[in-house]
Enzyme design. Structure first.
Site, PDB file in Angstrom:
ATOM      1  N   CYS A 334       0.831  -1.208   0.000  1.00 33.66           N
ATOM      2  CA  CYS A 334       0.000   0.000   0.000  1.00 33.66           C
ATOM      3  C   CYS A 334       0.867   1.262   0.000  1.00 33.66           C
ATOM      4  O   CYS A 334       1.524   1.545  -0.991  1.00 33.66           O
ATOM      5  CB  CYS A 334      -0.976  -0.052   1.174  1.00 33.66           C
ATOM      6  N   HIS A 430      -3.897  -5.764   1.082  1.00 32.40           N
ATOM      7  CA  HIS A 430      -3.548  -6.105   2.458  1.00 32.40           C
ATOM      8  C   HIS A 430      -4.000  -7.530   2.759  1.00 32.40           C
ATOM      9  O   HIS A 430      -4.921  -8.049   2.128  1.00 32.40           O
ATOM     10  CB  HIS A 430      -4.254  -5.169   3.440  1.00 32.40           C
TER      11      HIS A 430
END
Length: 484
Positions: A334, A430
């Site tokens: 991310c 994630h």
């Protein structure tokens, strides 16, 4: 249907409120009750995507799992996500509503109270029991006037309170008695009892302590909960837990994790820290990457540009360059993925003042931060293995290295990028390493043996152990009677 409700507040942060609620949720769910967790206001950069498409604090998602129900934005209607030195992003019922400084946030509270009441009412209408978790300390009387997180909520909703103190940090008598001394008498009247948490050793040695607290507060002792090692297998919510971690594991393969000031979703790393073949070293700005690191991970960040500046100020960009020249591998998740690119632009001022910065230049991609936040569960393949995870990010990333995506989702979308030699990679997804196959593929690529355990089953076993632990040391029937 109108549920009974009970609130668990603490004498401070990290006293164990979240796990007490999770354990009670599993214990009462196993008795056949429909239990819903609720936290009016949370501050955490460790968040989860909900079944209804928003985001809430990671602890409430774990509590929903403990209760065996899907997570919902109404379980945490106000989520504050700190953004470096620029205050906090404010998420209301799962969606970003704005940002404010700590002082400016006080002006938001009256408006947010309506969302808190609405979400609490929805949960009460669909459950048998709502377990409410407070935030921080119950004794923050300087914030009491507009409080929506602790006694302010309890008074408004007329919810009885159990106060939790942490004996492991010391001074638990002063913690609990001091709380009674400083809070308003009408607030104190809502406290139906207290729990002493994280006891190590012979609990009977604290019998006189319990009697002293009861005498000085008028609150009954509901039990002493011993330290539970199995709780370490559950995701931590607060970054304060990271402050105690410098190195985990003693395996022969070293993985370095760069821990920046606004690290987010750090539970991505929990499955790796459970692997016996790995030695996980946490490196902060000003520290040095271990020379034997086979892999360096740059986790997510809530303030990517500010954290990139912190990384550079601490000299870790030089260490990364040396690591790469030596043939080491780097993976960014991310915000960490965004940092690996050539450039990050923030034309709308999403993270602070509008502008842009040069990235680390380890991937030939560039990122533009946008106002729209991606929040969705995803499934797919990466490194030849299946995974299930979630997206939670602002920004669009593209460039030549994105033509070699790290992952492909089941809906056909590509995610992430890889260098031509495959040693540098990053992705937005994630939760990769909670997938056993994905974790095994990573360890195999590092020449390490996978531990062979089922990570999700380990979390479930830890929740069961936590529920059994509370049932052994607390009177659950009495606690259920306190709820109203």
């Amino acid at each position: 249907m109108t549920a009974r409700a009970l609130m668990v507040q603490g004498t401070g942060s990290d006293v164990g409120k979240s796990l007490i609620v999770a354990g009670l949720a599993r214990a009462f769910a196993d008795r056949g009750l429909k239990v819903a967790p609720f936290k009016p206001q949370n501050m955490s950069n460790n968040a989860a995507v909900t079944a209804d498409g928003g985001e809430i604090g990671r602890a409430q998602a774990l509590q929903a799992r403990a209760a065996r129900i899907p997570s919902s934005v109404h379980m945490n209607p106000v989520l504050l996500k700190p953004q470096g030195g620029h205050g906090s992003q404010i998420v209301v019922q799962g969606r970003v509503a704005g940002a404010a400084s700590a002082r400016g946030y006080q002006n938001w509270k009256p408006k947010l109270a309506a969302a808190v009441r609405d979400s609490f009412g929805r949960l009460k209408a669909s459950a048998d029991l709502v377990l409410v978790e407070g935030a921080g300390s119950a004794s923050e009387i300087n914030l009491r006037r507009a409080d929506i997180a602790n006694m302010g909520f309890a008074r408004t909703a007329d919810v009885p309170v159990i106060l939790v103190g942490d004996i492991d940090r010391g001074g638990v008598i002063a913690q609990i008695v001091g709380t009674k001394a400083v809070i308003d008498p009408a607030d104190a009247a809502l406290v139906a009892g207290f729990i002493v948490n994280k006891m190590r050793g012979d609990a009977s040695l604290f019998d006189d302590g319990l009697k002293a607290i009861e005498a000085m507060t008028g609150w009954p002792a509901l039990g002493v909960v011993p330290h539970l090692p199995a709780a370490a297998h559950l995701p931590a919510e607060d970054s304060v837990a990271l402050d105690r971690r410098r190195e985990t594991g003693d395996g022969g393969t070293t993985v370095a994790v760069i821990v920046l000031p606004s690290i987010s979703n750090f539970d991505d790393l929990d499955p790796l820290e459970a692997e016996p073949a790995l030695r996980i070293v946490h490196v902060r700005p000003g520290g040095a990457l271990p020379p034997d690191a086979a892999l360096v991970i740059l986790p997510g960040s809530k303030a990517t540009i500010a954290d990139l500046a912190a990384l550079r100020a601490g000299g870790l960009h030089h260490d990364l360059a040396v690591h790469v020249r030596r043939g080491g591998r780097v993976f960014g998740i991310c915000g960490g993925y965004q940092m690996l690119g050539r450039r990050i632009d923030d034309p709308l001022g999403v993270e602070g003042p509008a502008g842009g910065v040069e990235g680390l230049g380890l991937l030939d991609v560039a990122t533009t931060l946008t106002g729209e936040k991606a929040l969705r569960a995803v499934r797919g393949r990466a490194e030849g293995a299946r995974f299930a995870g979630y997206e939670m990010h602002v920004g669009e990333t593209g460039g030549p290295d994105a033509d070699r995506p790290f992952a492909v989702f089941d809906d056909g979308r590509a995610d992430g990028a890889s260098s031509a030699d495959g040693r540098i990679a990053g992705a937005y997804v994630h939760g990769l390493y909670a997938a056993d196959a994905q974790r095994a593929a990573l360890l195999a690529s590092l020449g390490a043996a996978c531990g062979g355990f089922d990570y999700e089953a380990r979390v479930e076993a830890a929740l069961d152990a936590l529920a059994a632990h509370l049932a052994a040391h607390l009177d659950l029937d009495r606690i259920l009677t306190i709820a109203r």
